[in-house]
Design a protein around this motif. Structure first.
Motif, PDB file in Angstrom:
ATOM      1  N   ILE A   1      24.690  48.559  -5.935  1.00 30.85           N
ATOM      2  CA  ILE A   1      24.611  49.578  -5.207  1.00 30.85           C
ATOM      3  C   ILE A   1      25.963  50.011  -4.554  1.00 30.85           C
ATOM      4  O   ILE A   1      26.455  50.937  -4.784  1.00 30.85           O
ATOM      5  CB  ILE A   1      23.649  49.797  -4.182  1.00 30.85           C
ATOM      6  N   ASN A   2      26.684  49.066  -4.097  1.00 32.15           N
ATOM      7  CA  ASN A   2      27.751  49.080  -3.559  1.00 32.15           C
ATOM      8  C   ASN A   2      29.002  49.658  -4.937  1.00 32.15           C
ATOM      9  O   ASN A   2      29.639  50.344  -4.552  1.00 32.15           O
ATOM     10  CB  ASN A   2      28.408  47.705  -3.060  1.00 32.15           C
ATOM     11  N   ALA A   3      28.817  49.056  -6.037  1.00 27.23           N
ATOM     12  CA  ALA A   3      29.711  49.371  -6.944  1.00 27.23           C
ATOM     13  C   ALA A   3      29.417  51.219  -7.296  1.00 27.23           C
ATOM     14  O   ALA A   3      30.160  51.730  -7.714  1.00 27.23           O
ATOM     15  CB  ALA A   3      29.243  48.902  -8.322  1.00 27.23           C
ATOM     16  N   PHE A   4      28.072  51.410  -7.252  1.00 23.03           N
ATOM     17  CA  PHE A   4      27.738  52.842  -7.426  1.00 23.03           C
ATOM     18  C   PHE A   4      28.405  53.910  -6.200  1.00 23.03           C
ATOM     19  O   PHE A   4      29.121  54.911  -6.653  1.00 23.03           O
ATOM     20  CB  PHE A   4      26.099  52.807  -7.515  1.00 23.03           C
ATOM     21  N   LEU A   5      28.121  53.389  -5.128  1.00 23.92           N
ATOM     22  CA  LEU A   5      28.423  54.332  -4.033  1.00 23.92           C
ATOM     23  C   LEU A   5      29.991  54.562  -4.162  1.00 23.92           C
ATOM     24  O   LEU A   5      30.570  55.196  -3.499  1.00 23.92           O
ATOM     25  CB  LEU A   5      28.118  53.566  -2.783  1.00 23.92           C
ATOM     26  N   SER A   6      30.598  53.356  -4.310  1.00 30.75           N
ATOM     27  CA  SER A   6      32.308  53.256  -4.200  1.00 30.75           C
ATOM     28  C   SER A   6      32.939  53.696  -5.548  1.00 30.75           C
ATOM     29  O   SER A   6      34.256  53.915  -5.791  1.00 30.75           O
ATOM     30  CB  SER A   6      32.620  51.938  -4.003  1.00 30.75           C
ATOM     31  N   ARG A   7      32.115  54.309  -6.564  1.00 38.52           N
ATOM     32  CA  ARG A   7      32.500  54.655  -8.001  1.00 38.52           C
ATOM     33  C   ARG A   7      33.519  53.276  -8.689  1.00 38.52           C
ATOM     34  O   ARG A   7      34.388  53.879  -9.296  1.00 38.52           O
ATOM     35  CB  ARG A   7      33.116  55.713  -7.749  1.00 38.52           C
ATOM     36  N   GLU A   8      33.206  52.329  -8.419  1.00 35.01           N
ATOM     37  CA  GLU A   8      34.006  51.035  -8.995  1.00 35.01           C
ATOM     38  C   GLU A   8      33.788  51.194 -10.535  1.00 35.01           C
ATOM     39  O   GLU A   8      32.992  51.452 -11.237  1.00 35.01           O
ATOM     40  CB  GLU A   8      33.465  49.917  -8.251  1.00 35.01           C
ATOM     41  N   THR A   9      35.040  50.949 -10.964  1.00 35.15           N
ATOM     42  CA  THR A   9      35.215  50.658 -12.360  1.00 35.15           C
ATOM     43  C   THR A   9      35.459  49.320 -12.756  1.00 35.15           C
ATOM     44  O   THR A   9      36.005  48.553 -11.920  1.00 35.15           O
ATOM     45  CB  THR A   9      36.269  51.625 -12.709  1.00 35.15           C
ATOM     46  N   THR A  10      35.632  49.006 -13.926  1.00 34.41           N
ATOM     47  CA  THR A  10      35.917  47.823 -14.569  1.00 34.41           C
ATOM     48  C   THR A  10      37.278  47.228 -14.311  1.00 34.41           C
ATOM     49  O   THR A  10      37.488  46.321 -13.935  1.00 34.41           O
ATOM     50  CB  THR A  10      35.467  47.569 -15.966  1.00 34.41           C
TER      51      THR A  10
ATOM     52  N   THR B   1       8.669  23.206  -9.638  1.00 35.80           N
ATOM     53  CA  THR B   1       9.933  23.809 -10.059  1.00 35.80           C
ATOM     54  C   THR B   1      10.011  25.432  -9.667  1.00 35.80           C
ATOM     55  O   THR B   1      10.938  25.920  -8.941  1.00 35.80           O
ATOM     56  CB  THR B   1      10.069  23.651 -11.433  1.00 35.80           C
ATOM     57  N   TYR B   2       8.813  25.890  -9.917  1.00 34.02           N
ATOM     58  CA  TYR B   2       8.685  27.502  -9.843  1.00 34.02           C
ATOM     59  C   TYR B   2       8.843  27.643  -8.106  1.00 34.02           C
ATOM     60  O   TYR B   2       9.825  28.754  -7.683  1.00 34.02           O
ATOM     61  CB  TYR B   2       7.452  28.133 -10.190  1.00 34.02           C
ATOM     62  N   VAL B   3       8.109  26.852  -7.284  1.00 40.74           N
ATOM     63  CA  VAL B   3       8.173  27.204  -5.905  1.00 40.74           C
ATOM     64  C   VAL B   3       9.556  26.943  -5.281  1.00 40.74           C
ATOM     65  O   VAL B   3       9.953  27.607  -4.223  1.00 40.74           O
ATOM     66  CB  VAL B   3       6.851  26.674  -5.241  1.00 40.74           C
ATOM     67  N   VAL B   4      10.055  25.746  -5.574  1.00 41.35           N
ATOM     68  CA  VAL B   4      11.190  25.265  -4.821  1.00 41.35           C
ATOM     69  C   VAL B   4      12.463  25.899  -5.350  1.00 41.35           C
ATOM     70  O   VAL B   4      13.360  26.143  -4.717  1.00 41.35           O
ATOM     71  CB  VAL B   4      10.981  23.708  -4.934  1.00 41.35           C
ATOM     72  N   ILE B   5      12.574  26.071  -6.641  1.00 39.89           N
ATOM     73  CA  ILE B   5      13.572  26.182  -7.252  1.00 39.89           C
ATOM     74  C   ILE B   5      13.729  27.657  -7.749  1.00 39.89           C
ATOM     75  O   ILE B   5      14.644  28.733  -7.443  1.00 39.89           O
ATOM     76  CB  ILE B   5      14.328  25.356  -8.311  1.00 39.89           C
ATOM     77  N   VAL B   6      12.999  28.168  -8.812  1.00 37.97           N
ATOM     78  CA  VAL B   6      13.132  29.123  -9.768  1.00 37.97           C
ATOM     79  C   VAL B   6      12.984  30.653  -8.899  1.00 37.97           C
ATOM     80  O   VAL B   6      13.750  31.463  -8.748  1.00 37.97           O
ATOM     81  CB  VAL B   6      12.315  29.318 -10.851  1.00 37.97           C
ATOM     82  N   ILE B   7      11.662  30.693  -8.483  1.00 35.40           N
ATOM     83  CA  ILE B   7      11.488  31.854  -7.565  1.00 35.40           C
ATOM     84  C   ILE B   7      12.393  32.357  -6.487  1.00 35.40           C
ATOM     85  O   ILE B   7      12.705  33.287  -6.400  1.00 35.40           O
ATOM     86  CB  ILE B   7       9.911  31.986  -7.304  1.00 35.40           C
ATOM     87  N   PRO B   8      12.661  31.443  -5.606  1.00 36.10           N
ATOM     88  CA  PRO B   8      13.582  31.640  -4.395  1.00 36.10           C
ATOM     89  C   PRO B   8      14.908  32.104  -4.958  1.00 36.10           C
ATOM     90  O   PRO B   8      15.685  32.911  -4.416  1.00 36.10           O
ATOM     91  CB  PRO B   8      13.531  30.325  -3.504  1.00 36.10           C
ATOM     92  N   ILE B   9      15.262  31.344  -5.711  1.00 37.10           N
ATOM     93  CA  ILE B   9      16.694  31.828  -6.170  1.00 37.10           C
ATOM     94  C   ILE B   9      16.781  33.030  -7.035  1.00 37.10           C
ATOM     95  O   ILE B   9      17.874  33.749  -6.941  1.00 37.10           O
ATOM     96  CB  ILE B   9      17.334  30.530  -7.266  1.00 37.10           C
ATOM     97  N   CYS B  10      15.960  33.480  -7.667  1.00 36.24           N
ATOM     98  CA  CYS B  10      15.684  34.457  -8.471  1.00 36.24           C
ATOM     99  C   CYS B  10      15.535  35.629  -7.454  1.00 36.24           C
ATOM    100  O   CYS B  10      16.309  36.640  -7.583  1.00 36.24           O
ATOM    101  CB  CYS B  10      14.648  34.528  -9.511  1.00 36.24           C
ATOM    102  N   ALA B  11      14.904  35.434  -6.552  1.00 36.57           N
ATOM    103  CA  ALA B  11      14.668  36.490  -5.404  1.00 36.57           C
ATOM    104  C   ALA B  11      15.849  36.761  -4.763  1.00 36.57           C
ATOM    105  O   ALA B  11      16.465  37.709  -4.587  1.00 36.57           O
ATOM    106  CB  ALA B  11      13.320  35.997  -4.529  1.00 36.57           C
ATOM    107  N   TRP B  12      16.679  35.807  -4.239  1.00 33.22           N
ATOM    108  CA  TRP B  12      17.739  35.729  -3.577  1.00 33.22           C
ATOM    109  C   TRP B  12      18.946  36.466  -4.569  1.00 33.22           C
ATOM    110  O   TRP B  12      19.408  37.380  -4.146  1.00 33.22           O
ATOM    111  CB  TRP B  12      18.329  34.420  -3.395  1.00 33.22           C
ATOM    112  N   LEU B  13      18.992  35.980  -5.670  1.00 35.19           N
ATOM    113  CA  LEU B  13      19.817  36.615  -6.578  1.00 35.19           C
ATOM    114  C   LEU B  13      19.599  38.099  -6.858  1.00 35.19           C
ATOM    115  O   LEU B  13      20.612  38.955  -6.948  1.00 35.19           O
ATOM    116  CB  LEU B  13      19.964  35.879  -7.978  1.00 35.19           C
ATOM    117  N   THR B  14      18.325  38.629  -7.079  1.00 37.70           N
ATOM    118  CA  THR B  14      18.027  39.854  -7.369  1.00 37.70           C
ATOM    119  C   THR B  14      18.578  40.866  -6.364  1.00 37.70           C
ATOM    120  O   THR B  14      18.925  41.744  -6.213  1.00 37.70           O
ATOM    121  CB  THR B  14      16.301  39.983  -7.415  1.00 37.70           C
ATOM    122  N   TYR B  15      18.055  40.266  -4.965  1.00 40.12           N
ATOM    123  CA  TYR B  15      18.724  41.114  -3.620  1.00 40.12           C
ATOM    124  C   TYR B  15      20.075  41.288  -3.801  1.00 40.12           C
ATOM    125  O   TYR B  15      20.540  42.354  -3.584  1.00 40.12           O
ATOM    126  CB  TYR B  15      18.224  40.410  -2.428  1.00 40.12           C
ATOM    127  N   GLY B  16      20.842  40.119  -3.768  1.00 36.24           N
ATOM    128  CA  GLY B  16      22.227  40.072  -3.855  1.00 36.24           C
ATOM    129  C   GLY B  16      22.624  40.943  -4.905  1.00 36.24           C
ATOM    130  O   GLY B  16      23.926  41.726  -4.485  1.00 36.24           O
TER     131      GLY B  16
END
Length: 185
Positions: free
Chosen positions: A115-124, A94-109
């Motif tokens: 960062i894009n919201a910070f740089l563009s000064r995006e508001t809600t 479960t951790y190798v196939v599902i949890v860790i890859p998905i969490c790593a991908w989501l963390t990066y994205g």
């Protein structure tokens, strides 16, 4: 290896404490909004947005803590009848196939999203208050990073169980960074 697991458990315990403490300002803001709206007939422009941001951050920072404490929902009808080694194999897959890859991908994205919201000064864009959205989006990335880190710790524990067949109890809350007391010799 145990020192690394203890460090991860302490870090995750601390994110859980931070997430839990976010409930206090959430309750205060909600109470203030109710009093301002119904007693003084002057609703706030910020309570709704602050409320959903604090609730979301609470949830996201609490995910890893829930994994550490084994509080996530699991289908126990079969799992509870398995031997510790079979449970370890299920956990490793479960951790190798599902949890860790998905969490790593989501963390990066989600990091890029923040960062894009910070740089563009995006508001809600949801109310007259209209605060910057990047702090809330940072909590997304931190929450999934913490979950990936805790999943890595659980993977290591499952490998240890597979090797020696002995399950260990979940970490003690007293080991969290915020509640950890220095031991005296």
């Amino acid at each position: 290896m145990q020192a690394i697991l203890n460090l991860i458990d302490r870090i995750i315990g601390s994110t859980g404490v931070v997430g839990a403490w976010l409930v206090a300002p959430l309750v205060l803001a909600s109470c203030y909004e109710v009093i301002a709206r119904y007693v003084f007939n002057t609703p706030t422009i910020w309570a709704f947005e602050l409320g959903y941001m604090l609730t979301g951050a609470n949830f996201l920072l609490g995910m890893a803590y829930a994994l550490r404490e084994r509080s996530h929902i699991r289908i126990e009808i079969f799992y509870q009848h398995f031997t510790p080694r079979v449970r370890a194999i299920v956990d490793i897959l479960t951790y190798v196939v599902i949890v860790i890859p998905i969490c790593a991908w989501l963390t990066y994205g989600l990091y890029e999203y923040a960062i894009n919201a910070f740089l563009s000064r995006e508001t809600t864009g949801m109310s007259a208050w209209n605060p910057p959205i990047w702090p809330f989006r940072v909590s997304f990335a931190l929450g999934f990073l913490a979950l990936a880190l805790q999943a890595l710790a659980e993977l290591i524990r499952a490998i240890q169980i597979l090797r020696n067949g002995v399950e260990h109890d979940s970490p003690d809350v007293a080991d969290d960074i915020f509640t950890h007391q220095a031991e005296t010799p």
